[in-house]
Design a protein around this motif. Structure first.
Motif, PDB file in Angstrom:
ATOM      1  N   LEU A  36       0.696  -1.341  -0.089  1.00  0.00           N
ATOM      2  CA  LEU A  36       0.117   0.062  -0.171  1.00  0.00           C
ATOM      3  C   LEU A  36       0.798   1.363  -0.130  1.00  0.00           C
ATOM      4  CD1 LEU A  36      -2.117  -2.139   1.109  1.00  0.00           C
ATOM      5  CD2 LEU A  36      -2.950  -0.361   2.526  1.00  0.00           C
ATOM      6  N   ARG A  37       2.039   1.308  -0.007  1.00  0.00           N
ATOM      7  CA  ARG A  37       2.870   2.190   0.376  1.00  0.00           C
ATOM      8  C   ARG A  37       2.951   3.317  -0.792  1.00  0.00           C
ATOM      9  NH1 ARG A  37       7.613   2.794   3.215  1.00  0.00           N
ATOM     10  NH2 ARG A  37       7.379   0.803   3.691  1.00  0.00           N
ATOM     11  N   GLU A  38       2.352   4.502  -0.104  1.00  0.00           N
ATOM     12  CA  GLU A  38       2.152   5.726  -0.919  1.00  0.00           C
ATOM     13  C   GLU A  38       0.909   5.672  -1.532  1.00  0.00           C
ATOM     14  OE1 GLU A  38       3.879   8.618  -0.255  1.00  0.00           O
ATOM     15  OE2 GLU A  38       4.915   7.347   0.948  1.00  0.00           O
ATOM     16  N   GLY A  39       0.185   4.837  -1.458  1.00  0.00           N
ATOM     17  CA  GLY A  39      -1.066   4.498  -2.476  1.00  0.00           C
ATOM     18  C   GLY A  39      -2.306   5.341  -1.927  1.00  0.00           C
ATOM     19  N   ASP A  40      -2.964   5.774  -2.954  1.00  0.00           N
ATOM     20  CA  ASP A  40      -4.297   6.516  -2.687  1.00  0.00           C
ATOM     21  C   ASP A  40      -5.291   5.414  -2.437  1.00  0.00           C
ATOM     22  OD1 ASP A  40      -6.270   8.448  -2.027  1.00  0.00           O
ATOM     23  OD2 ASP A  40      -6.340   9.200  -4.153  1.00  0.00           O
ATOM     24  N   VAL A  41      -5.604   5.085  -1.251  1.00  0.00           N
ATOM     25  CA  VAL A  41      -6.403   3.823  -0.724  1.00  0.00           C
ATOM     26  C   VAL A  41      -7.719   4.256  -0.468  1.00  0.00           C
ATOM     27  CG1 VAL A  41      -6.459   2.016   1.197  1.00  0.00           C
ATOM     28  CG2 VAL A  41      -4.192   2.643   0.242  1.00  0.00           C
TER      29      VAL A  41
ATOM     30  N   MET B 113      -8.964  -1.968   9.267  1.00  0.00           N
ATOM     31  CA  MET B 113      -8.382  -1.633   7.874  1.00  0.00           C
ATOM     32  C   MET B 113      -7.612  -0.334   7.824  1.00  0.00           C
ATOM     33  SD  MET B 113     -11.199  -3.587   5.664  1.00  0.00           S
ATOM     34  CE  MET B 113     -10.114  -3.698   4.108  1.00  0.00           C
ATOM     35  N   ILE B 114      -8.277   0.726   8.319  1.00  0.00           N
ATOM     36  CA  ILE B 114      -7.626   2.153   8.341  1.00  0.00           C
ATOM     37  C   ILE B 114      -6.664   2.071   8.683  1.00  0.00           C
ATOM     38  CG2 ILE B 114      -7.929   4.323   8.897  1.00  0.00           C
ATOM     39  CD1 ILE B 114     -11.296   4.265   8.416  1.00  0.00           C
ATOM     40  N   ASP B 115      -6.441   1.549   9.989  1.00  0.00           N
ATOM     41  CA  ASP B 115      -5.282   1.664  10.831  1.00  0.00           C
ATOM     42  C   ASP B 115      -4.167   0.833  10.190  1.00  0.00           C
ATOM     43  OD1 ASP B 115      -3.699   2.197  13.445  1.00  0.00           O
ATOM     44  OD2 ASP B 115      -3.856   0.284  13.683  1.00  0.00           O
ATOM     45  N   ALA B 116      -4.436  -0.239   9.786  1.00  0.00           N
ATOM     46  CA  ALA B 116      -3.416  -1.171   8.972  1.00  0.00           C
ATOM     47  C   ALA B 116      -3.020  -0.327   7.727  1.00  0.00           C
ATOM     48  CB  ALA B 116      -3.956  -2.407   8.654  1.00  0.00           C
ATOM     49  N   ALA B 117      -3.592   0.301   7.064  1.00  0.00           N
ATOM     50  CA  ALA B 117      -3.375   0.834   5.880  1.00  0.00           C
ATOM     51  C   ALA B 117      -2.388   2.080   6.193  1.00  0.00           C
ATOM     52  CB  ALA B 117      -4.751   1.614   5.068  1.00  0.00           C
ATOM     53  N   LYS B 118      -2.718   2.842   7.325  1.00  0.00           N
ATOM     54  CA  LYS B 118      -1.712   3.842   7.852  1.00  0.00           C
ATOM     55  C   LYS B 118      -0.462   3.276   8.060  1.00  0.00           C
ATOM     56  CE  LYS B 118      -2.832   7.635   8.029  1.00  0.00           C
ATOM     57  NZ  LYS B 118      -3.004   8.927   6.777  1.00  0.00           N
TER      58      LYS B 118
ATOM     59  N   ALA C 295       0.307   4.097   3.592  1.00  0.00           N
ATOM     60  CA  ALA C 295      -0.441   4.256   2.583  1.00  0.00           C
ATOM     61  C   ALA C 295      -0.342   5.698   2.314  1.00  0.00           C
ATOM     62  CB  ALA C 295      -2.056   4.027   2.949  1.00  0.00           C
ATOM     63  N   GLY C 296      -0.258   6.448   1.303  1.00  0.00           N
ATOM     64  CA  GLY C 296      -0.511   7.975   1.094  1.00  0.00           C
ATOM     65  C   GLY C 296      -1.608   8.908   1.710  1.00  0.00           C
ATOM     66  N   ARG C 297      -2.739   8.179   1.449  1.00  0.00           N
ATOM     67  CA  ARG C 297      -3.932   8.677   1.867  1.00  0.00           C
ATOM     68  C   ARG C 297      -4.956   7.756   2.054  1.00  0.00           C
ATOM     69  NH1 ARG C 297      -7.153  13.357  -1.662  1.00  0.00           N
ATOM     70  NH2 ARG C 297      -7.064  11.527  -3.167  1.00  0.00           N
ATOM     71  N   VAL C 298      -5.934   7.731   3.116  1.00  0.00           N
ATOM     72  CA  VAL C 298      -6.830   6.680   3.120  1.00  0.00           C
ATOM     73  C   VAL C 298      -8.214   7.160   3.163  1.00  0.00           C
ATOM     74  CG1 VAL C 298      -7.682   5.015   4.725  1.00  0.00           C
ATOM     75  CG2 VAL C 298      -5.144   5.234   4.447  1.00  0.00           C
TER      76      VAL C 298
ATOM     77  N   GLU D 291      -9.730   9.053  14.431  1.00  0.00           N
ATOM     78  CA  GLU D 291      -8.689   8.630  15.320  1.00  0.00           C
ATOM     79  C   GLU D 291      -8.091   7.264  14.692  1.00  0.00           C
ATOM     80  OE1 GLU D 291      -7.226   9.783  18.060  1.00  0.00           O
ATOM     81  OE2 GLU D 291      -8.637  11.480  17.605  1.00  0.00           O
ATOM     82  N   ALA D 292      -8.722   6.509  14.009  1.00  0.00           N
ATOM     83  CA  ALA D 292      -8.317   5.366  13.469  1.00  0.00           C
ATOM     84  C   ALA D 292      -7.231   5.833  12.232  1.00  0.00           C
ATOM     85  CB  ALA D 292      -9.268   4.544  12.815  1.00  0.00           C
ATOM     86  N   GLY D 293      -7.409   7.101  11.699  1.00  0.00           N
ATOM     87  CA  GLY D 293      -6.524   7.360  10.689  1.00  0.00           C
ATOM     88  C   GLY D 293      -7.164   7.803   9.321  1.00  0.00           C
ATOM     89  N   ALA D 294      -8.510   7.963   9.147  1.00  0.00           N
ATOM     90  CA  ALA D 294      -9.114   8.406   7.935  1.00  0.00           C
ATOM     91  C   ALA D 294      -8.798   9.805   7.646  1.00  0.00           C
ATOM     92  CB  ALA D 294     -10.629   7.938   8.108  1.00  0.00           C
ATOM     93  N   ASP D 295      -8.536   9.917   6.403  1.00  0.00           N
ATOM     94  CA  ASP D 295      -8.048  11.181   5.762  1.00  0.00           C
ATOM     95  C   ASP D 295      -9.439  11.756   5.227  1.00  0.00           C
ATOM     96  OD1 ASP D 295      -5.434  11.381   6.369  1.00  0.00           O
ATOM     97  OD2 ASP D 295      -5.231   9.537   4.754  1.00  0.00           O
ATOM     98  N   ARG D 296     -10.325  11.186   4.813  1.00  0.00           N
ATOM     99  CA  ARG D 296     -11.436  11.616   4.162  1.00  0.00           C
ATOM    100  C   ARG D 296     -12.350  10.579   4.133  1.00  0.00           C
ATOM    101  NH1 ARG D 296     -10.354  14.992  -0.174  1.00  0.00           N
ATOM    102  NH2 ARG D 296     -12.452  15.460  -0.534  1.00  0.00           N
ATOM    103  N   VAL D 297     -13.797  10.959   3.974  1.00  0.00           N
ATOM    104  CA  VAL D 297     -14.872  10.308   4.095  1.00  0.00           C
ATOM    105  C   VAL D 297     -15.744  10.319   2.664  1.00  0.00           C
ATOM    106  CG1 VAL D 297     -16.912   9.403   5.068  1.00  0.00           C
ATOM    107  CG2 VAL D 297     -15.012   9.845   6.426  1.00  0.00           C
ATOM    108  N   LEU D 298     -16.175   9.207   2.061  1.00  0.00           N
ATOM    109  CA  LEU D 298     -17.057   9.196   0.983  1.00  0.00           C
ATOM    110  C   LEU D 298     -18.210   8.426   1.222  1.00  0.00           C
ATOM    111  CD1 LEU D 298     -17.617  10.045  -1.845  1.00  0.00           C
ATOM    112  CD2 LEU D 298     -16.483   7.999  -2.664  1.00  0.00           C
ATOM    113  N   THR D 299     -19.300   9.128   0.977  1.00  0.00           N
ATOM    114  CA  THR D 299     -20.679   8.336   1.653  1.00  0.00           C
ATOM    115  C   THR D 299     -21.820   8.709   0.522  1.00  0.00           C
ATOM    116  OG1 THR D 299     -22.270   7.895   3.513  1.00  0.00           O
ATOM    117  CG2 THR D 299     -21.322   9.995   3.214  1.00  0.00           C
ATOM    118  N   MET D 300     -23.102   8.238   0.934  1.00  0.00           N
ATOM    119  CA  MET D 300     -24.305   8.591  -0.027  1.00  0.00           C
ATOM    120  C   MET D 300     -25.494   8.700   1.007  1.00  0.00           C
ATOM    121  SD  MET D 300     -25.753   6.450  -3.182  1.00  0.00           S
ATOM    122  CE  MET D 300     -24.914   7.318  -4.459  1.00  0.00           C
TER     123      MET D 300
END
Length: 335
Positions: free
Chosen positions: A67-72, A92-97, A101-104, A137-146
């Motif tokens: 996931l290194r530097e990926g836009d996850v 999953m967020i914490d593990a990606a950070k 990962a570049g951004r989660v 707190e888990a590390g999410a950089d942004r949220v996409l929802t509906m």
């Protein structure tokens, strides 16, 4: 030779070097078919990960690729079992950070705790805000929802939130199955749904009506009157979600009592818990349509007696993910 030309010595593809943040889409266990459909629309494979549960009910998440530097982007709906879905997403967020990962981005098609958006009785938690805090707190950089239950839930997040709408999908579906939809009436089941109903009525060029409700207690609300004219007309009931279908029964009942000819229902989230499927099967409606933000099993579709329709919103999520990745506007996708 400049530093920018150093890749030539390493025999690396310049395009590969410039692609520093590839799109990586992963899925929790709540709605893998939607995640796969999003990836199909993006033209990329679904990321490889697995989640295991220990005998003590603890979860562990493994990513099986770099996931290194990926836009996850991690796709997870808050559907049954909701607590497991939230915990899995946080892991999953914490593990990606932790995996650099570049951004989660947490892609949450259905944010169920949005219904807990205010303190409407003593000594309760505003759980919608609490879950937002946990994800951050888990590390999410942004949220996409509906289709959040209430727009103010946006304010619970301190990170950017992209809020998609299913209005286009529902409107197109109604037009496709009812040729004279413009002669119908869009019915909001309560005052809180009037804005959504108004937007769909505008897209259909149809009329607008609303059910006026009175609160009998903290847990009980009863319809009091229908504002508008539905007599002899096709009625489109629109709402954010159907859970047990109790409110839907009341709304259909009052529409029928006021002379509605045919009744169609359209919601973003078909949660269908408890007696919902049995109630829908017995309901005097032509069709109940929801999107695939929540996974609706084939068994539920069969048990509803052919009244359920599931609409695909994967292209909308795919377009939003693409625009987030490239830094383009998301709101322009729905204008």
């Amino acid at each position: 030779m400049t530093a920018n030309d150093s890749y030539l010595d390493l025999n690396l593809d310049p395009d590969l070097v410039s692609r520093r943040a590839p799109i990586l889409v992963f899925s929790g266990q709540s709605n893998r078919p939607l995640a796969q459909a999003i990836c199909d629309n993006l033209g990329i494979p679904l990321g490889k990960s697995r989640t295991e549960k220990f005998t003590n009910d603890n979860l562990i998440v493994h990513y099986e690729e770099s996931l290194r530097e990926g836009d996850v982007f991690i796709v997870q709906s808050f559907s049954t079992p909701v607590s497991d879905a939230i915990m899995e997403l946080m892991l999953m967020i914490d593990a990606a950070k932790s995996a650099s990962a570049g951004r989660v981005t947490a892609v949450i098609p259905y944010y169920s705790y949005a219904r807990s958006d205010k303190k409407d009785s003593p000594r309760i938690s505003i759980a919608g805000r609490l879950v937002a805090d946990l994800l951050q707190e888990a590390g999410a950089d942004r949220v996409l929802t509906m289709t959040l239950h209430a727009p103010q839930v946006h304010g619970f997040f301190k990170v950017p939130v992209d809020h998609l709408s299913a209005d286009v999908v529902l409107s197109q579906h109604f037009r496709a199955i009812v040729p004279d939809a413009q002669n119908g009436v869009v019915l909001a089941p309560d005052a809180g749904s009037i804005k959504r109903a108004s937007q769909i009525a505008h897209r259909l060029d149809a009329g607008l009506a609303m059910v006026d409700k009175q609160r009998l207690s903290d847990m009980e609300v009863s319809p009091r009157a229908l504002i508008g004219d539905v007599n002899g007309k096709t009625v489109f009931i629109v709402d954010d979600e159907i859970s047990t279908a109790g409110s839907l029964i009341e709304t259909v009942g009052i529409a029928r009592s006021m002379g509605a000819k045919d009744v169609y229902v359209g919601v973003t989230h078909g949660v269908y818990t408890g007696p919902a499927i049995e109630r829908i099967a017995a309901l005097d409606v032509t069709q109940v349509a929801s999107t695939n933000t929540v996974l609706v099993s084939e068994e539920k579709i069969r048990e509803a007696g052919g009244k359920l329709a599931v609409l695909d919103v994967a292209p909308h999520f795919a377009n939003a993910i693409r625009n987030i990745h490239t830094g383009e506007s998301v709101s322009t996708l729905f204008t």
